[in-house]
Design an enzyme around this catalytic site. Structure first.
Site, PDB file in Angstrom:
ATOM      1  N   ASP A   1       3.638 -10.605   7.256  1.00 43.26           N
ATOM      2  CA  ASP A   1       3.382  -9.344   6.565  1.00 43.26           C
ATOM      3  C   ASP A   1       4.034  -8.200   7.324  1.00 43.26           C
ATOM      4  O   ASP A   1       4.283  -8.296   8.531  1.00 43.26           O
ATOM      5  CB  ASP A   1       1.876  -9.088   6.443  1.00 43.26           C
ATOM      6  CG  ASP A   1       1.528  -8.179   5.268  1.00 43.26           C
ATOM      7  OD1 ASP A   1       2.457  -7.748   4.555  1.00 43.26           O
ATOM      8  OD2 ASP A   1       0.341  -7.887   5.065  1.00 43.26           O
ATOM      9  N   GLY A   2       4.297  -7.124   6.599  1.00 43.70           N
ATOM     10  CA  GLY A   2       4.792  -5.892   7.196  1.00 43.70           C
ATOM     11  C   GLY A   2       3.830  -4.768   6.880  1.00 43.70           C
ATOM     12  O   GLY A   2       3.115  -4.802   5.879  1.00 43.70           O
TER      13      GLY A   2
ATOM     14  N   GLU B   1       8.464  -6.534   6.694  1.00 42.96           N
ATOM     15  CA  GLU B   1       8.402  -7.801   5.965  1.00 42.96           C
ATOM     16  C   GLU B   1       9.555  -8.723   6.358  1.00 42.96           C
ATOM     17  O   GLU B   1       9.361  -9.923   6.612  1.00 42.96           O
ATOM     18  CB  GLU B   1       8.454  -7.541   4.456  1.00 42.96           C
ATOM     19  CG  GLU B   1       7.316  -6.699   3.900  1.00 42.96           C
ATOM     20  CD  GLU B   1       6.026  -7.484   3.689  1.00 42.96           C
ATOM     21  OE1 GLU B   1       5.987  -8.682   4.058  1.00 42.96           O
ATOM     22  OE2 GLU B   1       5.071  -6.898   3.165  1.00 42.96           O
TER      23      GLU B   1
ATOM     24  N   ASP C   1       3.244 -11.586   0.756  1.00 38.19           N
ATOM     25  CA  ASP C   1       2.882 -10.829  -0.447  1.00 38.19           C
ATOM     26  C   ASP C   1       4.020  -9.920  -0.906  1.00 38.19           C
ATOM     27  O   ASP C   1       3.844  -9.087  -1.791  1.00 38.19           O
ATOM     28  CB  ASP C   1       1.602 -10.023  -0.224  1.00 38.19           C
ATOM     29  CG  ASP C   1       1.710  -9.034   0.926  1.00 38.19           C
ATOM     30  OD1 ASP C   1       2.838  -8.625   1.269  1.00 38.19           O
ATOM     31  OD2 ASP C   1       0.668  -8.655   1.490  1.00 38.19           O
TER      32      ASP C   1
ATOM     33  N   HIS D   1      -4.706  -8.743  -0.442  1.00 33.81           N
ATOM     34  CA  HIS D   1      -6.089  -8.254  -0.473  1.00 33.81           C
ATOM     35  C   HIS D   1      -6.935  -8.939  -1.551  1.00 33.81           C
ATOM     36  O   HIS D   1      -7.671  -8.284  -2.285  1.00 33.81           O
ATOM     37  CB  HIS D   1      -6.109  -6.739  -0.654  1.00 33.81           C
ATOM     38  CG  HIS D   1      -5.257  -6.004   0.335  1.00 33.81           C
ATOM     39  ND1 HIS D   1      -5.332  -6.249   1.690  1.00 33.81           N
ATOM     40  CD2 HIS D   1      -4.308  -5.061   0.175  1.00 33.81           C
ATOM     41  CE1 HIS D   1      -4.474  -5.473   2.314  1.00 33.81           C
ATOM     42  NE2 HIS D   1      -3.825  -4.758   1.420  1.00 33.81           N
TER      43      HIS D   1
ATOM     44  N   ASP E   1      -1.921  -9.272   7.668  1.00 30.46           N
ATOM     45  CA  ASP E   1      -1.988  -7.829   7.425  1.00 30.46           C
ATOM     46  C   ASP E   1      -2.583  -7.101   8.637  1.00 30.46           C
ATOM     47  O   ASP E   1      -2.079  -6.052   9.052  1.00 30.46           O
ATOM     48  CB  ASP E   1      -2.827  -7.561   6.178  1.00 30.46           C
ATOM     49  CG  ASP E   1      -3.041  -6.071   5.936  1.00 30.46           C
ATOM     50  OD1 ASP E   1      -2.080  -5.391   5.555  1.00 30.46           O
ATOM     51  OD2 ASP E   1      -4.176  -5.594   6.138  1.00 30.46           O
TER      52      ASP E   1
END
Length: 320
Positions: free
Chosen positions: A172-173, A213, A237, A293, A303
């Site tokens: 994740d970023g 990302e 995501d 989420h 995250d």
């Protein structure tokens, strides 16, 4: 028509039950729920399709609920209290992930679409379908990946692996103030609970969410290859990242890293590094898109790691 759409959205609205956290109650959005549980030791929470199920979950787990601590909790003074950013040491206990819905509600989808639109100035224009190259053999996407079933040792560490021999990793970023001069960005790589290779880092170069990302994916592949992993599924995501790799990057390369408009690819440096990690036959990579989420443990952990990376970037920036 608008009224009907609003009614549909309300009917699909999720309910986030917090049985143990800063403020016990039912919350209507993930950010409100997250503020109550992030960094709270022993937190217990879960997403439900109905408010009644959410309240039952709270009572069954020793919490008490009243009308003032339910939906109205989102307007309580807790929201105004400062919450420390999550770190690698965060250990949030989430009850029964198997019971979480497979898909996010329509409201969450709309929120993600709005977030993408707001951050679009920091992303590259999406090429037309005519510009998109078909996915190559080594750049596969996977739909409904098989669940991990065992721990397999590679090098000095054990990794979660599915029955087809693919190790699973989440990337994740994160970017605070994306698109502004004050932006602070980080990346997160998550292999499993307490895994020694879980990583938080500030991004290098431009501080944008997309840079985080891309750099997170490069780091995950680099770590996997270093420890002898031959098959890897990257769960992310970011549709932008997956589409860039599987559709657009072949043409960017043929055009000397230029878009069909003639403008340079904004994230050229990061994509070139990722392309280098993908080159050759050392590792077989599959890409899997996950919703953000929605209670997916790996995505939530990645995250949190990425947000800590953003905090590192902020501290580095302040010390200069």
């Amino acid at each position: 028509m608008v009224l009907n759409l609003l009614r549909q959205l309300v009917l699909k609205m999720p309910f986030y039950a917090v049985a143990k956290g800063r403020a016990v109650g039912v919350y209507l959005t993930w950010p409100e729920c997250q503020r109550q549980v992030s960094g709270f030791t022993g937190a217990k929470f879960k997403k439900f399709p109905t408010r009644q199920q959410a309240e039952t979950f709270i009572r069954e787990n020793g919490g008490s609920i009243s009308s003032s601590s339910s939906d109205s909790a989102s307007n309580s003074s807790v929201d105004s209290q400062p919450v420390s950013p999550p770190t690698q040491s965060v250990r949030v206990l989430i009850d029964n992930y198997d019971g979480i819905n497979a898909a996010c509600s329509r409201i969450e989808s709309v929120k993600r679409e709005l977030d993408e639109l707001r951050s679009r100035p920091q992303t590259d224009p999406v090429p037309n379908d005519a510009d998109a190259a078909p996915p190559t053999k080594r750049k596969k996407t996977v739909k409904d990946p098989k669940p991990v079933t065992k721990l397999e040792k590679y090098g000095n560490y054990s990794f979660l692996q599915d029955e087809d021999g693919y190790v699973h990793v989440y990337t994740d970023g994160s970017c605070e103030g994306n698109g502004t001069a004050a932006a602070c960005a980080g990346l997160g790589v998550y292999f499993g609970e307490g895994h020694a290779l879980n990583t938080s880092q500030p991004v290098s170069g431009r501080a944008t969410n997309n840079c985080g990302e891309i750099q997170a994916a490069s780091l995950a592949i680099r770590l996997a290859k270093k420890h002898g992993i031959k098959r890897l599924i990257i769960n992310t995501d970011s549709k932008f990242l997956i589409d860039s790799i599987t559709k657009w990057m072949p043409n960017w390369k043929r055009n000397q890293w230029k878009l069909s408009t003639g403008k340079p690819v904004k994230n050229q440096v990061d994509f070139m590094e990722l392309d280098k990690e993908l080159a050759g036959k050392a590792i077989d990579i599959k890409w899997n898109h996950v919703d953000a989420h929605c209670g997916i443990l790996g995505n939530e952990r990645a995250d949190a790691l990425a947000r800590e990376g953003s905090a590192m970037f902020r501290r580095q920036k302040a010390s200069r």
